[in-house]
Scaffold this active site. Structure first.
Site, PDB file in Angstrom:
ATOM      1  N   GLU A  47       0.831  -1.206   0.000  1.00  0.00           N
ATOM      2  CA  GLU A  47       0.000   0.000   0.000  1.00  0.00           C
ATOM      3  C   GLU A  47       0.869   1.262   0.000  1.00  0.00           C
ATOM      4  O   GLU A  47       1.831   1.364   0.773  1.00  0.00           O
ATOM      5  CB  GLU A  47      -0.910  -0.009   1.234  1.00  0.00           C
ATOM      6  CG  GLU A  47      -1.856   1.169   1.331  1.00  0.00           C
ATOM      7  CD  GLU A  47      -2.771   1.084   2.540  1.00  0.00           C
ATOM      8  OE1 GLU A  47      -3.727   1.875   2.615  1.00  0.00           O
ATOM      9  OE2 GLU A  47      -2.534   0.229   3.423  1.00  0.00           O
ATOM     10  N   LYS A 129      -8.467   5.011  -2.687  1.00  0.00           N
ATOM     11  CA  LYS A 129      -9.088   4.416  -1.503  1.00  0.00           C
ATOM     12  C   LYS A 129     -10.303   5.253  -1.112  1.00  0.00           C
ATOM     13  O   LYS A 129     -10.204   6.467  -0.952  1.00  0.00           O
ATOM     14  CB  LYS A 129      -8.075   4.364  -0.352  1.00  0.00           C
ATOM     15  CG  LYS A 129      -8.541   3.611   0.882  1.00  0.00           C
ATOM     16  CD  LYS A 129      -7.400   3.488   1.886  1.00  0.00           C
ATOM     17  CE  LYS A 129      -7.793   2.646   3.087  1.00  0.00           C
ATOM     18  NZ  LYS A 129      -6.674   2.503   4.051  1.00  0.00           N
ATOM     19  N   CYS A 163      -6.083  -2.261   2.063  1.00  0.00           N
ATOM     20  CA  CYS A 163      -6.172  -2.390   3.521  1.00  0.00           C
ATOM     21  C   CYS A 163      -7.603  -2.589   4.008  1.00  0.00           C
ATOM     22  O   CYS A 163      -8.287  -3.530   3.608  1.00  0.00           O
ATOM     23  CB  CYS A 163      -5.511  -1.167   4.150  1.00  0.00           C
ATOM     24  SG  CYS A 163      -4.979  -1.385   5.861  1.00  0.00           S
TER      25      CYS A 163
END
Length: 330
Positions: A47, A129, A163
């Protein structure tokens, strides 16, 4: 793609260069080239690996993080930009699909962004995200659902989430309805402690089972020296240790190779794509196991930049049956 083929994939667990984007990018290029020599057709990185995950925001109070926050701005990646071009050229040269996490700078904002390059070198997906987690909200802006797409690549249908987006079942379902075959997940690693590794394991194995796809997961890793450079407070250094689990999971929820939980390394293994049908024959969450007349998903695919809508309304149902309700104007 033919489900009878075998795809060789790689998952990289690396420590970033906490000083510059160039240093982290050099490690990305090196890992792509090394995996290519081993026959890999796809590789996944951690990430926001370029320039680095903002670990400082997890252990430093906001009032003391201004200097590091500004430094992240200085090192963040623009799309398009020279860093993106370099990765694309490397993907083309090595004939490899590359899934890379970056800190993307868009004018005065930074986003947690995932990039998918096809083996042609083309950038086939850029997504942000959708909801930064906890301390990350001080760093990144929010993404939108325009990037909740599965990319068509030479190795098959590839999807990606970052995540704790994996704790949003509707986001995962949005990709499942597009019949992703290889799911690429990215976590920061070196955070929270062993419990984070355990949670990652449960999360990615569950998605593999529920989606009936392979999962290629990559986490980052920090050395002791790097941890000490982030915070001198010994009581806080433990919060930047462990929490790593780079792994490759089958549609049956099994580890295909021993995962990496500490140090740097690259996993390489083969995916037998027939296992997807083997799993879905018994339980296809978006097919014969779905109940669209009872449950459906509405996806708002509008794209936003700097909080301004730049696309017309495009509401799409991810279920097999959907009725759009309009208010009674009588």
């Amino acid at each position: 793609m033919s489900h009878s083929r075998v795809v060789r994939v790689a998952a990289a667990q690396l420590s970033p260069d906490l000083q510059s984007a160039a240093g982290s990018l050099d490690k990305v290029i090196g890992a792509i080239e090394d995996a290519s020599r081993k026959g890999a057709e796809l590789i996944v990185f951690p990430e926001t690996f370029v320039p680095y995950y903002p670990y400082f925001s997890f252990v430093c109070p906001p009032v003391k993080s201004g200097k590091e926050h500004l430094r992240l701005y200085e090192n963040a990646v623009k799309v398009p930009g020279p860093e993106v071009k370099r990765v694309g050229l490397c993907a083309k040269r090595c004939e490899m699909v590359v899934v890379l996490g970056i800190n993307e700078r868009d004018h005065g904002s930074i986003y947690n962004t995932q990039l998918i390059f096809d083996a042609t070198g083309d950038l086939v997906l850029k997504r942000r995200k959708i909801t930064p987690t906890f301390h990350e909200r001080m760093i990144w802006g929010q993404g939108d659902a325009s990037g909740l797409k599965v990319a068509e690549t030479v190795v098959g249908k590839v999807g990606a989430l970052a995540c704790w987006e994996h704790y949003n079942p509707l986001a995962r379902y949005a990709l499942m309805t597009q019949h992703e075959e290889i799911h690429c997940s990215q976590f920061p690693g070196s955070m929270v402690g062993p419990i984070f590794s355990d949670q990652i394991d449960v999360t990615i194995r569950h998605h593999a089972l529920e989606s009936g796809c392979f999962v290629v997961n990559s986490t980052g890793w920090l050395s002791e020296q790097q941890i000490e450079s982030i915070t001198e407070d010994i009581s806080l250094q433990s919060a930047l240790k462990d929490g790593c689990l780079t792994a490759i999971i089958s549609p049956e929820g099994k580890h295909l190779v021993e995962p990496i939980s500490a140090g740097e390394g690259v996993l390489v293994t083969d995916l037998d794509m027939t296992l997807i049908t083997k799993r879905k024959r018994m339980m296809d969450s978006v097919g014969h196991y779905a109940r669209p007349e009872l449950l459906s998903l509405l996806i708002n695919e509008e794209k936003y930049e700097n909080n301004h809508q730049i696309a017309t309304h495009n509401h799409q149902s991810a279920g097999l049956k959907f009725t759009k309700e309009t208010p009674d104007e009588s």
